[in-house]
Write a protein that holds these residues in place. Structure first.
Motif, PDB file in Angstrom:
ATOM      1  N   ARG A   1      14.244  78.008  44.931  1.00 37.75           N
ATOM      2  CA  ARG A   1      13.867  77.185  43.776  1.00 37.75           C
ATOM      3  C   ARG A   1      15.083  76.942  42.878  1.00 37.75           C
ATOM      4  O   ARG A   1      15.285  75.830  42.374  1.00 37.75           O
TER       5      ARG A   1
ATOM      6  N   PHE B   1      13.754  71.696  53.232  1.00 35.13           N
ATOM      7  CA  PHE B   1      12.915  71.111  52.187  1.00 35.13           C
ATOM      8  C   PHE B   1      12.125  69.880  52.640  1.00 35.13           C
ATOM      9  O   PHE B   1      11.276  69.396  51.915  1.00 35.13           O
TER      10      PHE B   1
ATOM     11  N   ASP C   1      19.737  71.533  41.739  1.00 42.61           N
ATOM     12  CA  ASP C   1      20.334  70.512  42.602  1.00 42.61           C
ATOM     13  C   ASP C   1      21.742  70.912  43.060  1.00 42.61           C
ATOM     14  O   ASP C   1      22.692  70.136  42.962  1.00 42.61           O
TER      15      ASP C   1
ATOM     16  N   THR D   1      20.415  71.509  49.569  1.00 44.13           N
ATOM     17  CA  THR D   1      19.176  71.165  48.863  1.00 44.13           C
ATOM     18  C   THR D   1      18.279  70.212  49.641  1.00 44.13           C
ATOM     19  O   THR D   1      17.332  69.660  49.100  1.00 44.13           O
ATOM     20  N   SER D   2      18.617  69.996  50.909  1.00 45.21           N
ATOM     21  CA  SER D   2      17.805  69.049  51.658  1.00 45.21           C
ATOM     22  C   SER D   2      17.690  69.518  53.113  1.00 45.21           C
ATOM     23  O   SER D   2      17.753  70.699  53.393  1.00 45.21           O
TER      24      SER D   2
ATOM     25  N   LYS E   1      17.234  74.325  44.516  1.00 46.27           N
ATOM     26  CA  LYS E   1      16.632  72.990  44.530  1.00 46.27           C
ATOM     27  C   LYS E   1      16.593  72.390  43.124  1.00 46.27           C
ATOM     28  O   LYS E   1      17.023  71.265  42.912  1.00 46.27           O
TER      29      LYS E   1
END
Ligand code: IPM
Ligand code: MG
Length: 367
Positions: free
Chosen positions: A95, A143, A101, A138-139, A98
């Protein structure tokens, strides 16, 4: 100007022990170098779950967003293995990544001269190794949606989705090219464009970004071949850029090449904030090591070097980062060893605090 602010999230397992040594180092920089930080502390992971029933409280999240840099110890432990997935300690860390970012995860794999015998590879393969893996953080499949475990007819199906937008690839590629410019100007991008559409797009976008960095020699490798080349001759690489999942695997592999997983720091960087500093979280690559937690055996070096990365990347104090890194090298060259670094010679190990003492002494000697 206010002091730079640091939020310390020591977390679980050996996290609090290694972080205690970092706090002494931070105090040293205050006392001896006049570099004062406003330090606050909070809970993350299992420790936060025990207190609040969630691995990251909203207040902690808000504080992380507000500081100049976050220092994290480690999260997780067997006590939390049977928790529901949504409140597992790791979810707290994910978290943070994410919501802040933090798309560019810098994981250096550096072989310290004093430890080149520790690698499972031949000494000549790893001696002097100094590479940097830039992992998108972050991707990707970590996710992507849809995800979940769904009923399909009379059985269940587990789904995760690898997904990358052009802009997500573009920004992490730029971060990697910028780093390569400050190093040996060689960048290798790894994906599996032979199997995955996201890999095809990845290669295309990285190539396009490369046009803005003509001085950097760009190459591409399929990630499986990259893993093979990393073990065959890792010194062929300088900077590697890759996606979230491949980066997770390849950075563990690269770290172990150096024989010193307990030594390696990392930085997770996002976009610049209003003050020009990147959003940032620094953490050791190692985990919470529950088997040795609370025994004063843990090696604090990875966490201390993570603070050195904070000095360099968040606070523009590259010279002081060098000072701290050199102090660590000095101590290793002098033969000071925590238990994880003991070879056959049978040197008596120092405790976590003992290693902190030695590094502080080396810092004093550097003045
Ligand atoms: C890492 C770890 C994490 C990850 C876990 C703890 C969620 O393995 O930082 O490499 O998979 O990203
Ligand atoms: Mg990992």
């Amino acid at each position: 100007m206010p002091n730079p602010s640091l939020l310390i999230l020591a977390g679980d397992g050996i996290g609090p022990e290694v972080m205690a040594e970092v706090k002494r180092i931070i105090d040293w920089f205050g006392a001896k170098r006049g570099m004062h930080f406003d330090v606050t502390e909070d809970l993350v992971g299992g420790a936060a779950y025990d207190r609040h029933g969630t691995p990251l409280h909203d207040d902690t999240m808000a504080r992380a967003q507000a500081v100049d840099a976050v220092l994290l110890g480690a999260v997780g432990g067997p006590k939390y293995d049977n928790l529901d997935f949504s409140v597992k300690p790791e979810r707290g860390l994910l978290r943070l990544r994410k919501e802040m970012d933090l798309f560019a995860n810098l994981r250096p794999a550096q072989c310290f001269d004093a430890l080149s015998d520790f690698s499972s590879l031949k000494k000549e393969v790893v001696a002097g190794l100094d590479i940097m893996i830039v992992r998108e953080l972050t991707s990707g499949v970590y996710f992507g949606e849809p995800r979940g475990i769904f009923q399909e007819g009379n059985e269940r199906v587990g789904i995760n989705t690898q997904r990358y937008t052009e802009s997500e690839i573009d920004r992490v590629a730029r971060a990697a090219f910028e780093l390569a410019m400050r190093r040996n100007r060689k960048l290798c991008s790894m994906e599996k464009a032979n199997v995955m559409e996201s890999g095809i797009l990845w290669r295309e976008v990285v190539t396009r970004v490369g046009k803005d960095y003509p001085e950097v020699e760009l190459s591409h490798m399929y990630a499986d071949a990259g893993a093979m080349q990393l073990t065959r001759w890792p010194k062929q690489f300088d900077v590697i850029v890759t996606d979230n999942l491949f980066g997770d695997l390849l950075s563990d592999l690269a770290a172990m090449l150096t024989g010193s997983l307990g030594m390696l720091p990392s930085a997770s960087l996002g976009a610049p904030m209003a003050n020009g500093r990147p959003k940032a979280l620094y953490e050791p690559v190692h985990g919470s090591a529950p088997d040795i937690a609370g025994q004063g055996k843990a090696n604090p070096i990875a966490c201390i070097l993570s603070f050195a990365m904070a000095l360099r990347y968040s606070f523009d104090m590259g010279d002081e980062a060098d000072r701290l890194e050199k102090a660590v090298e000095r101590v290793l060259a002098d033969g000071v060893r925590t238990a994880d670094l003991l070879g056959a010679e049978g040197v008596a190990p120092v405790s976590t605090t003992g290693m902190g003492d030695a590094i502080l002494a080396a810092l004093d000697a550097s003045l």
